[in-house]
Design an enzyme around this catalytic site. Structure first.
Site, short mmCIF file in Angstrom:
data_model
loop_
_atom_site.label_atom_id
_atom_site.label_comp_id
_atom_site.label_asym_id
_atom_site.label_seq_id
_atom_site.Cartn_x
_atom_site.Cartn_y
_atom_site.Cartn_z
N GLY A 143 5.24 1.89 -4.84
CA GLY A 143 4.96 1.37 -3.08
C GLY A 143 3.97 0.98 -2.86
O GLY A 143 3.48 -0.21 -2.04
N SER A 144 2.44 1.61 -3.37
CA SER A 144 1.12 0.64 -3.16
C SER A 144 0.90 -0.22 -3.79
O SER A 144 0.19 -1.07 -3.25
CB SER A 144 -0.25 1.59 -3.70
OG SER A 144 -0.15 2.83 -3.36
N GLU A 253 2.02 -4.29 10.87
CA GLU A 253 2.49 -2.71 11.27
C GLU A 253 1.24 -1.18 10.72
O GLU A 253 1.51 -0.85 11.78
CB GLU A 253 3.36 -2.94 9.59
CG GLU A 253 4.05 -1.51 8.86
CD GLU A 253 4.30 -1.02 8.13
OE1 GLU A 253 4.38 -2.66 6.74
OE2 GLU A 253 4.94 0.27 7.30
N GLY A 350 -1.14 29.65 18.11
CA GLY A 350 -1.59 30.63 17.29
C GLY A 350 -0.18 30.80 17.46
O GLY A 350 0.08 29.59 16.13
N GLU A 378 -6.46 5.78 0.19
CA GLU A 378 -6.75 4.85 -0.49
C GLU A 378 -6.77 3.56 -0.66
O GLU A 378 -7.71 2.80 -1.03
CB GLU A 378 -5.88 5.56 -1.86
CG GLU A 378 -6.67 7.01 -2.12
CD GLU A 378 -5.56 8.19 -0.59
OE1 GLU A 378 -4.61 7.55 -0.72
OE2 GLU A 378 -5.82 9.63 -0.94
C1 LIG Z 1 8.55 8.61 5.80
C2 LIG Z 1 8.69 7.32 4.66
C3 LIG Z 1 8.77 6.23 5.36
C4 LIG Z 1 8.77 5.21 4.96
N1 LIG Z 1 9.40 3.37 5.64
C5 LIG Z 1 9.54 2.57 4.16
C6 LIG Z 1 9.56 1.86 4.63
O1 LIG Z 1 10.63 1.35 6.21
N2 LIG Z 1 9.66 1.03 3.81
C7 LIG Z 1 9.06 0.57 2.71
O2 LIG Z 1 9.23 0.21 1.78
N3 LIG Z 1 8.39 1.38 2.61
C8 LIG Z 1 8.36 2.97 3.08
N4 LIG Z 1 7.37 3.64 3.16
C9 LIG Z 1 7.54 3.84 1.54
C10 LIG Z 1 5.16 3.81 1.41
O3 LIG Z 1 5.30 2.43 2.78
C11 LIG Z 1 4.79 4.60 0.35
O4 LIG Z 1 5.19 5.45 0.35
C12 LIG Z 1 3.48 3.74 0.40
O5 LIG Z 1 2.60 3.14 0.29
C13 LIG Z 1 2.73 4.81 -1.08
O6 LIG Z 1 3.44 4.09 -2.10
P1 LIG Z 1 4.00 5.46 -3.20
O7 LIG Z 1 4.92 6.72 -2.28
O8 LIG Z 1 4.58 4.54 -4.52
O9 LIG Z 1 3.16 5.89 -3.53
P2 LIG Z 1 2.17 5.57 -4.78
O10 LIG Z 1 1.90 4.24 -4.65
O11 LIG Z 1 2.53 6.33 -6.48
O12 LIG Z 1 0.69 6.32 -4.77
C14 LIG Z 1 0.64 7.52 -4.66
C15 LIG Z 1 -1.35 7.92 -4.84
O13 LIG Z 1 -1.96 7.31 -5.61
C16 LIG Z 1 -3.20 6.76 -5.01
N5 LIG Z 1 -3.33 5.19 -5.23
C17 LIG Z 1 -2.25 4.78 -5.76
N6 LIG Z 1 -3.38 3.02 -6.53
C18 LIG Z 1 -4.76 3.94 -6.50
C19 LIG Z 1 -5.51 3.00 -6.76
N7 LIG Z 1 -5.66 2.00 -6.52
N8 LIG Z 1 -6.90 3.38 -6.12
C20 LIG Z 1 -7.19 5.25 -5.59
N9 LIG Z 1 -5.31 5.75 -5.03
C21 LIG Z 1 -4.39 4.80 -5.16
C22 LIG Z 1 -2.18 6.68 -3.32
O14 LIG Z 1 -3.00 6.20 -2.34
C23 LIG Z 1 -1.06 7.93 -3.27
O15 LIG Z 1 -2.33 8.89 -2.89
C24 LIG Z 1 7.66 5.01 3.47
C25 LIG Z 1 7.22 5.81 2.68
C26 LIG Z 1 7.80 7.67 4.14
C27 LIG Z 1 7.20 8.90 3.17
#
Ligand SMILES: Cc1cc2nc3c(=O)[nH]c(=O)nc-3n(C[C@H](O)[C@H](O)[C@H](O)COP(=O)(O)OP(=O)(O)OC[C@H]3O[C@@H](n4cnc5c(N)ncnc54)[C@H](O)[C@@H]3O)c2cc1C
Length: 390
Positions: A143-144, A253, A350, A378
């Protein structure tokens, strides 16, 4: 002698005009009549009606910055802001998110990178609201970390064969096309491309629609691609340049998300202040107690700061200048403020704050997303630390 600079008429700032007021009135009416009265019903249904995309298209919401010769309005980011700020009147960030994906995450990138054929095939139906668009970057393992994506596209003659999986895709359960990030070469960020993928392609399927804490009326799905064949001509922009395009597209975005969040916070605060004046306890309106007046004064101050930071980022973006630092700050600041502000707004209600009777609980649930979606807080801090050489 008066200098040239002093002789120029002062420019109103932010530069909203009567044209922007018209946009605001139109979008506000649309939200008040067509969305807000049904927000709770659609949250319970877990999806908002498809026809909302058509109605938004009829108002021109999907073509604000698209050139007039392509059927858009040819306006700028200030017009986008006027429309997005007014979307807060929907009292439904979930609907706002679904429409925002269409307006800001799919259409502009096709406009920027697409060929005339791609614009005809994908952008026109999306702008008309006939097709729903989605953006597919995130996967279960990335994701990230966008460079970790594993969905592949291998070349076979004049086709691409796509296999893999996407997760968290907004509009995913009913999208007609998706701007899809795929791996076209090796590992890391260099081998990623963007393709335009029509969902009618054989081998494509929607997995489960994800159950979420908030944004309940916005569908979020997992998607599967099993040896899906699309024309190689559906590659958007240059092959293997996808990572760069994604990072660039993230700016729009994140800016859109900051604008929308700040506007929703204003609306949420307004509900809370009004309730504080109406609700009495111990012989006085609850909101007249100093603790609340001070809390709200602090939130008004933060909200003003959020708005100006966002406008500063918008202005740079609008003038085509580098705005990564300011957009990142605006996204971080507004989304973190949302957590504190919506908490307090809910608190003054409340017991009613903990029900779905008033929109405040929806703002609290829905805006929780924004320290996670569109890049986590983050990751925003990582970007800023790099930008500022910390
Ligand atoms: C309701 C919803 C709608 C979404 N819509 C879309 C969409 O339309 N298209 C799409 O492509 N994605 C979409 N997303 C995905 C969203 O962009 C990702 O959830 C987000 O980028 C985080 O990725 P992850 O969930 O894999 O978390 P991870 O990347 O696994 O992160 C988990 C935790 O680790 C932390 N972390 C990661 N790397 C580091 C670092 N280097 N240093 C410190 N902390 C770190 C993160 O901040 C987070 O707190 C959506 C998500 C949600 C919940």
């Amino acid at each position: 002698m008066t200098s040239q600079v002093l002789q120029e008429a002062p420019v109103a700032y932010p530069p909203f005009t009567a044209e922007h007021d018209l946009i605001r009135q139109t979008v506000k009416r649309f939200c008040q009549e067509e969305i807000a009265p049904f927000a709770q019903e659609w949250d319970e249904a877990g999806i908002f009606p498809r026809e909302i995309f058509r109605k938004a298209a009829d108002l021109g919401l999907f073509g604000i910055r698209i050139p007039t010769e392509l059927g858009g309005s040819g306006l700028d980011w200030w017009a986008t802001a006027a429309a997005m700020e007014s979307m807060a009147w929907a009292d439904s960030p979930g609907v706002g998110m679904g429409l925002m994906v269409q307006a800001e995450l799919t259409i502009p990138i096709i406009n920027e990178l697409g060929t005339a054929e791609q614009k005809d095939a994908f952008m026109r139906p999306a702008m008309a609201g006939d097709w729903i668009g989605a953006l597919g970057i995130s996967e279960p393992w990335g994701g990230s970390d966008v460079a970790a994506i594993r969905t592949t596209a291998r070349s076979e003659g004049d086709e691409l064969v796509i296999s893999g999986q996407k997760l968290w895709i907004t509009n995913g359960s009913r999208a007609d096309f998706i701007v899809l990030a795929v791996r076209t070469d090796g590992g890391g960020h260099r081998g990623i491309s963007l393709v335009l993928f029509p969902m009618r392609t054989p081998g494509y399927s929607v997995g489960k629609k994800l159950k979420k804490v908030g944004n309940l009326c916005s569908d979020t799905a997992e998607l599967f691609f099993d040896e899906c064949r699309i024309p190689a001509s559906y590659i958007l922009g240059e092959k293997n340049r996808g990572f760069y395009y994604i990072m660039h597209n993230f700016q729009g975005e994140r800016l859109a998300s900051a604008i929308m969040t700040a506007a929703c916070l204003e609306r949420c605060l307004d509900y809370a202040v009004r309730y504080g004046k109406e609700r009495s306890a111990f012989g006085n309106p609850v909101g007249s107690y100093q603790v609340w007046r001070h809390k709200f004064a602090e939130h008004c101050t933060n909200l003003e700061a959020a708005r100006w930071l966002t406008y500063r980022a918008l202005d740079l973006m609008n003038r085509g200048q580098k705005a990564v630092r300011e957009i990142t700050m605006a996204k971080l600041f507004t989304s973190e403020l949302a957590q504190r502000l919506t908490y307090d707004c809910m608190q003054i209600f409340g017991g009613f704050g903990y029900t779905t009777e008033y929109p405040v609980s929806r703002f609290w649930r829905d805006l929780r997303l924004y320290t996670i979606g569109a890049g986590t807080s983050e990751i925003m801090k990582e970007i800023l630390a790099k930008e500022d050489g910390l």
